[in-house]
Design a protein around this motif. Structure first.
Motif, mmCIF file in Angstrom:
data_model
loop_
_atom_site.group_PDB
_atom_site.id
_atom_site.type_symbol
_atom_site.label_atom_id
_atom_site.label_comp_id
_atom_site.label_asym_id
_atom_site.label_seq_id
_atom_site.Cartn_x
_atom_site.Cartn_y
_atom_site.Cartn_z
ATOM 1 N N GLY A 209 0.788 -1.223 0.000
ATOM 2 C CA GLY A 209 0.000 0.000 0.000
ATOM 3 C C GLY A 209 0.819 1.271 0.000
ATOM 4 N N GLY A 210 2.041 1.187 -0.548
ATOM 5 C CA GLY A 210 2.793 2.419 -0.797
ATOM 6 C C GLY A 210 3.303 3.114 0.446
ATOM 7 N N GLY A 211 3.722 2.363 1.468
ATOM 8 C CA GLY A 211 4.284 2.965 2.670
ATOM 9 C C GLY A 211 5.488 3.829 2.347
ATOM 10 N N ILE A 212 6.403 3.260 1.587
ATOM 11 C CA ILE A 212 7.622 4.004 1.259
ATOM 12 C C ILE A 212 7.650 4.276 -0.235
ATOM 13 C CG2 ILE A 212 10.111 3.986 1.361
ATOM 14 C CD1 ILE A 212 9.729 1.766 3.548
ATOM 15 N N HIS A 213 7.342 5.435 -0.615
ATOM 16 C CA HIS A 213 7.396 5.857 -2.020
ATOM 17 C C HIS A 213 6.703 4.873 -2.940
ATOM 18 C CE1 HIS A 213 10.135 8.770 -0.575
ATOM 19 N NE2 HIS A 213 11.067 7.879 -0.310
ATOM 20 N N ASP B 274 15.605 -0.287 10.606
ATOM 21 C CA ASP B 274 14.835 0.957 10.705
ATOM 22 C C ASP B 274 15.752 2.169 10.540
ATOM 23 O OD1 ASP B 274 12.582 -0.505 10.994
ATOM 24 O OD2 ASP B 274 12.278 -0.101 13.148
ATOM 25 N N THR B 275 16.937 2.077 11.152
ATOM 26 C CA THR B 275 17.895 3.165 11.008
ATOM 27 C C THR B 275 18.335 3.308 9.553
ATOM 28 O OG1 THR B 275 18.687 2.578 13.204
ATOM 29 C CG2 THR B 275 20.036 4.120 11.942
ATOM 30 N N LEU B 276 18.599 2.167 8.929
ATOM 31 C CA LEU B 276 19.029 2.198 7.535
ATOM 32 C C LEU B 276 17.959 2.831 6.636
ATOM 33 C CD1 LEU B 276 20.770 -1.093 6.364
ATOM 34 C CD2 LEU B 276 21.675 1.242 6.433
ATOM 35 N N GLY C 11 14.646 8.367 4.295
ATOM 36 C CA GLY C 11 14.058 9.496 4.977
ATOM 37 C C GLY C 11 12.871 9.163 5.858
ATOM 38 N N THR C 12 12.606 7.892 6.143
ATOM 39 C CA THR C 12 11.545 7.557 7.090
ATOM 40 C C THR C 12 12.006 7.931 8.493
ATOM 41 O OG1 THR C 12 12.447 5.324 7.230
ATOM 42 C CG2 THR C 12 10.592 5.637 5.752
ATOM 43 N N PRO C 13 11.067 8.079 9.452
ATOM 44 C CA PRO C 13 11.496 8.489 10.798
ATOM 45 C C PRO C 13 12.382 7.434 11.463
ATOM 46 C CG PRO C 13 9.124 8.009 10.710
ATOM 47 C CD PRO C 13 9.613 7.984 9.311
ATOM 48 N N ILE C 14 13.454 7.918 12.117
ATOM 49 C CA ILE C 14 14.408 6.996 12.750
ATOM 50 C C ILE C 14 14.090 6.801 14.224
ATOM 51 C CG2 ILE C 14 16.821 6.668 13.413
ATOM 52 C CD1 ILE C 14 17.645 7.950 10.821
#
Ligand SMILES: Nc1ncnc2c1ncn2[C@@H]1O[C@H](COP(=O)(O)OP(=O)(O)OP(=O)(O)O)[C@@H](O)[C@H]1O
Ligand SMILES: [Mg+2]
Lengths: 332, 262
Positions: free
Chosen positions: B56-60, B219-221, B227-230
């Motif tokens: 569902g397009g979470g990341i781009h 998650d950090t990567l 650019g997702t929240p770290i």
């Protein structure tokens, strides 16, 4: 150079070294002689800091092997019973690796490697990996690697086991050359003639204990004389002769498998003749001992071993000086 | 020479030895380095359609953006197995006993292998990245973020590699070493946020997934590259990496020094 006191080692419940006292002076070839499982390798491993003793002390070049292992390692070189070469590197690369680990400069390393390859007749095999070597070549490479550090004391654990007579001679010559340069050699062997040929002093190890120590001549002097070895064609003849000559069963002088008897003699014609006469004497009617082969032995280290331990030295009770064809462990 | 300089020099020698070994074992080395890239291709073209739609397009929107960082982390995990197997094979070589009787830095044998392994793992990471970019991976990271991302991968790989050494030491056979490595190769990556979000997982697994090292690292990567929240993932990622590295290093050295001669 080496001094041990009351060295003890057990693997689980099995006691392998049971209070070993050794003294090896600098500049000599010292041979530790013993059958399979006597504890030779264990001794070498303790003295070369590979494993720890359970009790007793051992000093090498004045350093305690347990407390100052690094000081000991600087002095020694080890060629173990099992091949310790890097099978994925070529012969030359193996030597260069050693040179790097001894912190020689690249130029020194290259020169030393070339010299050693030449000295050990490995120049043609320099670019090949040890997998393609014969047992003798691998053994030589192993020893050459040991020499890179220019050690003052070298441990050689069964250096000629599995080598053919010619390679053995080569190895012996290499060892003699090393001693001529002032290196001390601690050698283990199960070949009595090897110790006799090479060593200045011999210690006989049996079941974790020293049963004798001295020069080869010392040891030979400790037994009364030689023996006659009688070879029979069948068990019946063996049994007859044994009872005629009064050789008890299970004494080691009688070998039921090889169908042989050893009967003490001083090696004179008279004494040999006396033995044969007694066999003949018993040979009335159906008690004839036929086809007995006779070999006269002058005293050798086999006899020493027998006299000292009460049992015959391992599988090696064949002709004097002959070489048991034993291949164990030279190559892994 | 000081102990440190000595250790450095001997470790470098052992690294050269390790490099020669991997060149002689070219097939194994190359397949080890290539496997994660193949995995990426499979994930993207085989599962990509189905899973991407569900995402569902979470990341781009695009699946490759989601799965590429996951495969990067799997590359690190599979480095654990190759390290462990290499180590077992090497420790069975007689030459190791020779090293043990020489006056060299004890740890250098292990150090050389670890550095060599990390280099190979990073090579496979770079390959995965390159392939991902070709397949449409579009990170938004600036130079600094790239450097940080790469630093994190290197640190994490260093940690996991030390554990690979431990597995090699206690696994004793290549098969044993390989089985133990499955922890980092399969178990932890698949129970992390690498492939699916922990929120979709059931009960205790979700708790585990949210709190295990791979999730923190991935998650950090994702944050750095996309650019997702770290959040506090970065702190956990670094803490986990340093912790695992330390435990692995100490365990490995202890076991190696104690191990009896073969
Ligand atoms: N790591 C070990 N674990 C258990 N037992 C061992 C170990 N190493 C040696 N032994 C036992 O200790 C005894 C002595 O072994 P060692 O290798 O010292 O004998 P050796 O004199 O070198 O014999 P060989 O001539 O066969 O090389 C043997 O009975 C052997 O089974
Ligand atoms: Mg032995």
């Amino acid at each position: 150079m080496i001094e041990t006191q009351g060295l003890r080692k057990a693997f689980g419940k099995q006691v392998v070294l049971d209070g070993l006292d050794l003294t090896v002076a600098e500049g000599m070839i010292f041979a530790l002689l013993g059958p399979n499982g006597a504890g030779k390798t264990t001794t070498v491993q303790i003295l070369s800091t590979l494993i720890r003793a359970d009790g007793g002390t051992a000093r090498v070049a004045g350093y305690d092997v347990a407390r100052q292992p690094d000081a000991v390692r600087k002095v020694i070189g080890v060629t173990g019973q099992f091949s310790a070469v890097d099978n994925m590197l070529t012969g030359e690369e193996n030597l260069l690796l050693m040179a790097d680990l001894h912190h020689l400069s690249r130029r020194e390393g290259r020169k030393l490697a070339a010299d050693l390859l030449d000295r050990f007749e490995l120049t043609d095999a320099a670019k090949k990996t040890p997998v393609q070597y014969s047992g003798g070549m691998r053994r030589r490479l192993d020893l050459a690697m040991t020499l890179v550090g220019n050690p003052r004391l070298i441990f050689l654990d069964e250096p000629t086991t599995g080598l053919d007579p010619r390679s053995r001679q080569t190895m012996w010559q290499i060892i003699r050359d090393l001693v001529a340069r002032g290196v001390t050699i601690f050698l283990t062997t199960q070949y009595l003639d090897e110790a006799d040929q090479l060593a200045h002093r011999i210690a006989v190890l049996d079941q974790g204990k020293l049963v004798a120590e001295g020069t080869p001549d010392d040891l030979k002097r400790r037994i009364p004389g030689g023996h006659v070895r009688l070879q029979f064609a069948d068990e019946r003849s063996l049994g007859l002769a044994a009872s005629t000559l009064g050789v008890g069963a299970g004494t080691g002088a009688r070998d039921d498998e090889a169908l042989t008897l050893r009967v003490p003699t001083d090696g004179s014609v008279q004494s040999v003749k006396a033995i044969l006469d007694r066999l003949d004497y018993g040979a009335s009617a159906d008690t004839a001992v036929e086809d007995a082969g006779v070999t006269v032995h002058i005293p050798d280290l086999d006899d020493v071993f027998f006299a000292l331990t009460g049992h015959i030295n391992m599988q090696n009770d064949t002709q004097n000086g002959s070489q048991p064809a034993k291949q164990k462990g030279a190559v892994r | 020479m000081s102990t440190l300089a000595l250790t450095f020099r001997d470790s470098l020698t052992m690294l050269r030895r390790d490099t020669k070994h991997s060149l002689r074992n070219l097939m194994m080395t190359v397949s080890g380095i290539l496997t994660p890239t193949i995995l990426l291709v499979l994930f993207n073209y085989v599962f990509g359609g189905a899973i991407g739609a569900g995402l569902g397009g979470g990341i781009h929107g695009s699946y490759i953006n989601y799965v590429a960082p996951a495969i990067l982390i799997m590359a690190v995990g599979s480095g654990c197995a190759t390290t462990a197997i290499n180590l077992v094979m090497d420790l069975n070589e007689g030459v190791i006993n020779r090293f043990r009787t020489m006056a060299i830095a004890r740890s250098s044998v292990l150090n050389g292998q670890v550095i060599g392994s990390v280099i190979r793992t990073l090579a496979s990471v770079v390959l995965v990245l390159g392939a991902a970019l070709l397949m449409g991976f579009r990170p938004t990271a600036d130079l600094l973020a790239w450097i940080e991302a790469f630093g994190l991968i290197a640190l994490f790989s260093f940690a996991i590699t030390w554990m690979g050494v431990v597995f090699g030491l206690i696994g004793k056979t290549p098969a044993g070493a390989n089985s133990l490595s499955l922890i980092f190769q399969i178990l932890l990556p698949f129970t992390s946020s690498a492939f699916v979000s922990p929120d979709s997982m059931a009960g205790w697994i979700r708790w585990f997934a949210q709190n295990q090292p791979f999730t923190a690292v991935i998650d950090t990567l994702r944050g750095l590259l996309l650019g997702t929240p770290i959040g506090n993932s970065a702190v956990f990622a670094i803490a986990w990496s340093v912790g695992i590295a330390l435990v692995g290093f100490i365990l490995a050295r202890t076991i190696y020094n104690r191990a009896p001669a073969k």
